[in-house]
Design an enzyme around this catalytic site. Structure first.
Site, short mmCIF file in Angstrom:
data_model
loop_
_atom_site.label_atom_id
_atom_site.label_comp_id
_atom_site.label_asym_id
_atom_site.label_seq_id
_atom_site.Cartn_x
_atom_site.Cartn_y
_atom_site.Cartn_z
CB CYS A 14 41.01 38.34 31.73
SG CYS A 14 40.31 36.83 32.41
NE ARG A 15 38.42 42.99 31.10
CZ ARG A 15 37.45 43.75 31.58
NH1 ARG A 15 36.80 44.58 30.77
NH2 ARG A 15 37.10 43.70 32.85
CB SER A 16 44.64 44.55 33.85
OG SER A 16 44.47 43.57 34.84
CG ASP B 25 35.97 40.04 32.18
OD1 ASP B 25 36.82 39.21 31.80
OD2 ASP B 25 35.66 40.20 33.38
CB CYS C 48 40.61 44.18 34.01
SG CYS C 48 41.52 42.72 34.53
CG ASN D 291 45.87 42.10 38.02
OD1 ASN D 291 46.73 41.93 38.87
ND2 ASN D 291 46.15 42.57 36.83
#
Length: 169
Positions: A28-30, A139, A23, A26
């Protein structure tokens, strides 16, 4: 001098399929996707078949831990043993990983712009495996609450479940 067990460990590592979650920053999402993937392969007894990491497109948060809302979301969903420090993607990652998953179209464009010409790595949207058809994992960083983090978690779980069902032995 290498021992037999070192050679065996190297052989096992070379047989593993490797996945990198990406993401923008690095945090939040990933990391959520990495933690969910790690949890799923553990539950399925597939740790000997798979390896997962996560990284950022941009170096905004290098060496920082994930956003507190991401960590809270993971804990609320039963993933309590996850730890991570943000890192940025490198050219070597395109040699090391079999799949590199972006969370949105911008991630995919960025990945494709830095991907080497001759590369075996598949660059895909993680959400392309989502059984509900929600392809983009938005995001949640700028959200005022953690609802977007829970939604990202649920999308990652659905996508990773389908991906592992399709690609595990």
């Amino acid at each position: 001098m290498s021992t037999d067990s070192e050679y065996q460990n190297a052989a096992i590592m070379s047989q593993k399929k490797r996945v990198l979650m990406i993401c923008l920053g690095n945090i939040c999402r990933s990391p959520i996707a990495e933690a969910v993937f790690e949890n799923e392969i553990s539950k399925r007894g597939l740790k000997n078949q798979w390896e997962v990491e996560s990284a950022a497109i941009m170096g905004y948060h290098i060496n920082k831990i994930p956003d507190h809302r991401a960590l809270t979301t993971l804990k609320e969903n039963g993933i309590i043993n996850y730890s991570h420090r943000a890192r940025q993607i490198t050219q070597n990652d395109f040699d090391k990983f079999d799949w590199i998953f972006g969370m949105d179209n911008e991630n995919i464009q960025d990945l494709n712009s830095i991907k080497p010409k001759k590369c075996k790595t598949r660059v895909e949207l993680l959400g392309s495996y989502d059984s509900s058809g929600e392809v983009i994992i938005q995001d949640p960083y700028y959200d005022n609450n953690s609802a977007g983090f829970q939604k990202a978690y649920e999308q990652c779980l659905r996508s990773i479940t389908v991906f592992l069902d399709k690609h595990s032995d």
